[in-house]
Write an enzyme that holds these catalytic residues in place. Structure first.
Site, mmCIF file in Angstrom:
data_model
loop_
_atom_site.group_PDB
_atom_site.id
_atom_site.type_symbol
_atom_site.label_atom_id
_atom_site.label_comp_id
_atom_site.label_asym_id
_atom_site.label_seq_id
_atom_site.Cartn_x
_atom_site.Cartn_y
_atom_site.Cartn_z
ATOM 1 N N SER A 45 34.898 33.273 40.311
ATOM 2 C CA SER A 45 34.004 32.151 40.618
ATOM 3 C C SER A 45 33.818 31.200 39.436
ATOM 4 O O SER A 45 32.783 30.548 39.333
ATOM 5 C CB SER A 45 32.625 32.683 41.062
ATOM 6 O OG SER A 45 32.007 33.425 40.011
ATOM 7 N N SER A 114 36.440 39.737 39.770
ATOM 8 C CA SER A 114 35.077 39.273 39.526
ATOM 9 C C SER A 114 34.347 39.002 40.854
ATOM 10 O O SER A 114 34.115 39.919 41.631
ATOM 11 C CB SER A 114 35.124 38.038 38.617
ATOM 12 O OG SER A 114 33.878 37.749 38.061
ATOM 13 N N PHE A 115 34.030 37.749 41.149
ATOM 14 C CA PHE A 115 33.470 37.407 42.458
ATOM 15 C C PHE A 115 34.380 37.883 43.586
ATOM 16 O O PHE A 115 33.921 38.375 44.630
ATOM 17 C CB PHE A 115 33.264 35.887 42.551
ATOM 18 C CG PHE A 115 33.215 35.350 43.959
ATOM 19 C CD1 PHE A 115 32.056 35.430 44.707
ATOM 20 C CD2 PHE A 115 34.343 34.772 44.531
ATOM 21 C CE1 PHE A 115 32.022 34.945 46.013
ATOM 22 C CE2 PHE A 115 34.312 34.277 45.823
ATOM 23 C CZ PHE A 115 33.138 34.366 46.566
ATOM 24 N N ASP A 235 34.856 42.578 27.907
ATOM 25 C CA ASP A 235 34.434 41.606 28.923
ATOM 26 C C ASP A 235 32.986 41.174 28.660
ATOM 27 O O ASP A 235 32.078 42.002 28.635
ATOM 28 C CB ASP A 235 34.536 42.256 30.306
ATOM 29 C CG ASP A 235 34.417 41.270 31.456
ATOM 30 O OD1 ASP A 235 33.780 40.215 31.275
ATOM 31 O OD2 ASP A 235 34.940 41.571 32.541
ATOM 32 N N HIS A 263 37.573 39.140 30.094
ATOM 33 C CA HIS A 263 37.439 39.067 31.554
ATOM 34 C C HIS A 263 38.754 38.714 32.238
ATOM 35 O O HIS A 263 38.830 38.696 33.457
ATOM 36 C CB HIS A 263 36.369 38.023 31.896
ATOM 37 C CG HIS A 263 35.860 38.098 33.299
ATOM 38 N ND1 HIS A 263 35.358 39.247 33.871
ATOM 39 C CD2 HIS A 263 35.771 37.143 34.274
ATOM 40 C CE1 HIS A 263 34.979 39.014 35.100
ATOM 41 N NE2 HIS A 263 35.228 37.742 35.379
#
Length: 283
Positions: A45, A114-115, A235, A263
């Site tokens: 995101s 992630s998202f 991260d 990340h």
């Protein structure tokens, strides 16, 4: 010059959806044994993100042995945005389901960053029969204390300086953050409509945004899909402790942690990431 972030457009549940659909030229003859399930890659995101920006180092490699599909999820990239800019997990799940239905994919492997990992978890709980395997990379989907990195990502205001700061947060290896990349991602973030929708998704207080995309832990425990969890030790956006919790919750899950990695596991360690994912999906 054509834009590599634009693949082709399908109508998925009434939404004009940009996606990349790649695989061996003759999929029946050339596809690797055990690779008959399409792998659907779900992006994160970050501001100005698209499926291609997120997975550009992975799709051309993994598509050599299996079909890979990477959509711009509704609200992101070059997929049409809803007029009301009202986003929630139910909408994102509905859009993903419409993509699979439109492409006539009954069962897939989901790879979420992630998202995108949070969406993969939520979708697998809601539609377990549609998901064979899960790969969760630096994944959201649990409630955790808001990190400074995630607060800055979701609170991004467009400028080249702010994009430089965000990319420095994403990557442990600062050599990856070239002026050209900063300029490219900044320009992507100011495409018409991009920031308007982005600013509506995860407004302050951003701890609520984490809860907004979280799945109940009891539901996560119910998952039966084989799961590979990947995380970068350094991260600054999603804490590695979140992946350790996912490992404890999902029966039979595997966890791989990359040291000296932020990340961007799929970019910072692209060849090893690709081999890890391909091996897991084919096993």
């Amino acid at each position: 010059m054509s834009n590599p972030e634009i693949g082709h457009i399908i109508n998925a549940g009434g939404v004009d959806t940009n996606l990349h659909d790649m695989g061996p030229k003759d999929i029946k003859e050339n596809i690797k044994e055990g690779a008959d399930n399409a792998a659907v890659f779900l992006h994160g995101s970050g501001p100005g993100v698209s499926a291609w920006a997120n997975w550009r180092a992975n799709l051309p490699i993994i598509s050599q042995t299996r079909r890979v599909i990477a959509p711009d999820i509704i609200g992101f990239g070059y997929t049409k945005r809803p007029a009301d800019n009202n986003y929630n997990m139910a909408l994102w799940r509905q859009h993903l389901l419409a993509i699979l239905d439109t492409l006539e994919l009954n069962e897939v492997d989901l790879i979420g960053n992630s998202f995108g990992g949070a969406l993969a978890l939520s979708f697998a709980v809601a539609h377990p029969a549609r998901v064979r395997r899960l790969v969760l990379m630096g994944s959201g989907g649990l409630d955790f204390e808001l990190t400074k990195g995630l607060d800055r990502v979701w609170g991004y205001q467009p400028s080249a300086e702010n994009m430089q700061e965000l990319l420095d947060i994403f990557a442990f290896n600062k050599a990856l953050i070239t002026p050209e990349l900063v300029e490219l991602r900044y320009k992507a973030s100011i495409q018409p409509g991009f920031q308007e929708s982005y600013g509506r998704m995860f407004p302050a207080p951003r701890q609520e945004g984490i809860r907004k995309i979280a799945t109940d832990e009891a539901d996560i425990r119910s998952l039966k899909a084989k799961t590979l969890i990947i995380h970068g030790q350094e991260d600054k956006v999603i804490p590695v402790s979140s992946s350790l919790r996912l490992l404890a919750l999902i029966e039979g899950a595997e966890l791989h942690i990359f040291r000296n990695c932020g990340h961007w596991t799929q970019i910072e360690y692209a060849p090893r990431f690709n081999n890890l994912v391909e091996g897991f999906l084919s096993a």
